[in-house]
Design a protein around this motif. Sequence first.
Motif, PDB file in Angstrom:
ATOM      1  N   GLY A   1       0.780  -1.234   0.000  1.00 37.01           N
ATOM      2  CA  GLY A   1       0.000   0.000   0.000  1.00 37.01           C
ATOM      3  C   GLY A   1       0.811   1.283   0.000  1.00 37.01           C
ATOM      4  O   GLY A   1       0.250   2.370   0.030  1.00 37.01           O
ATOM      5  N   GLU A   2       2.121   1.175  -0.023  1.00 34.33           N
ATOM      6  CA  GLU A   2       2.996   2.348  -0.014  1.00 34.33           C
ATOM      7  C   GLU A   2       3.650   2.532  -1.378  1.00 34.33           C
ATOM      8  O   GLU A   2       4.083   1.558  -1.993  1.00 34.33           O
TER       9      GLU A   2
ATOM     10  N   ASP B   1       9.567   6.903   2.072  1.00 35.13           N
ATOM     11  CA  ASP B   1       9.669   7.466   3.416  1.00 35.13           C
ATOM     12  C   ASP B   1      10.656   6.738   4.316  1.00 35.13           C
ATOM     13  O   ASP B   1      11.005   7.236   5.384  1.00 35.13           O
ATOM     14  N   TRP B   2      11.060   5.547   3.925  1.00 29.63           N
ATOM     15  CA  TRP B   2      11.979   4.763   4.750  1.00 29.63           C
ATOM     16  C   TRP B   2      13.226   4.508   3.923  1.00 29.63           C
ATOM     17  O   TRP B   2      13.205   4.502   2.707  1.00 29.63           O
ATOM     18  N   ASP B   3      14.284   4.266   4.610  1.00 32.29           N
ATOM     19  CA  ASP B   3      15.510   3.888   3.912  1.00 32.29           C
ATOM     20  C   ASP B   3      15.561   2.360   3.868  1.00 32.29           C
ATOM     21  O   ASP B   3      16.428   1.737   4.467  1.00 32.29           O
ATOM     22  N   GLN B   4      14.561   1.803   3.183  1.00 30.81           N
ATOM     23  CA  GLN B   4      14.412   0.345   3.177  1.00 30.81           C
ATOM     24  C   GLN B   4      14.003  -0.138   1.785  1.00 30.81           C
ATOM     25  O   GLN B   4      13.121   0.450   1.147  1.00 30.81           O
ATOM     26  N   ARG B   5      14.642  -1.215   1.338  1.00 32.14           N
ATOM     27  CA  ARG B   5      14.277  -1.817   0.066  1.00 32.14           C
ATOM     28  C   ARG B   5      12.917  -2.483   0.208  1.00 32.14           C
ATOM     29  O   ARG B   5      12.651  -3.179   1.179  1.00 32.14           O
ATOM     30  N   ALA B   6      12.061  -2.284  -0.779  1.00 29.71           N
ATOM     31  CA  ALA B   6      10.716  -2.845  -0.753  1.00 29.71           C
ATOM     32  C   ALA B   6      10.627  -4.154  -1.513  1.00 29.71           C
ATOM     33  O   ALA B   6       9.926  -5.074  -1.097  1.00 29.71           O
TER      34      ALA B   6
END
Length: 133
Positions: free
Chosen positions: A48-49, A71-76
């Motif tokens: 959903g992001e 918004d995050w420093d994260q791989r999706a």
Amino acid sequence: MKTVKKYASILMILTLFVGFTSCEDDDTIFDHIVGRTWVGDLGFYVDGEPVESGITFKSNGFGQDEQWFYDWDQRAAILDVRWWIDHGDLYLDYGNRYPLLVLEAIYVDGRYLTGRLYSNNIDQGTVTLVMAD
């Protein structure tokens, strides 16, 4: 009257010449994008992001799309993609789980790759991808 026809003919020839020379050919586009990673928003969502895509094009017609949350420093996600260029349009095939994406009339200008994005033949607007460092 002869003068008007003469100038109309010249104008038509010039218009055709500009039209044919203003687009990059498929081989030129291929050479500009292969072996590089291009980053931008292709309309993907994970959980959903919205996510940003970083597509690396390999010369064999395959590649990878490494997607990151904004918004995050994260791989999706990391998605495999099959790609090709036909008549100046870039096709991105992510397989059966995703719609075919088409970037129409793409143009590469230095670090920027721009085209009109279509997803399932629905116009999503103009998209610009930036070449990663």
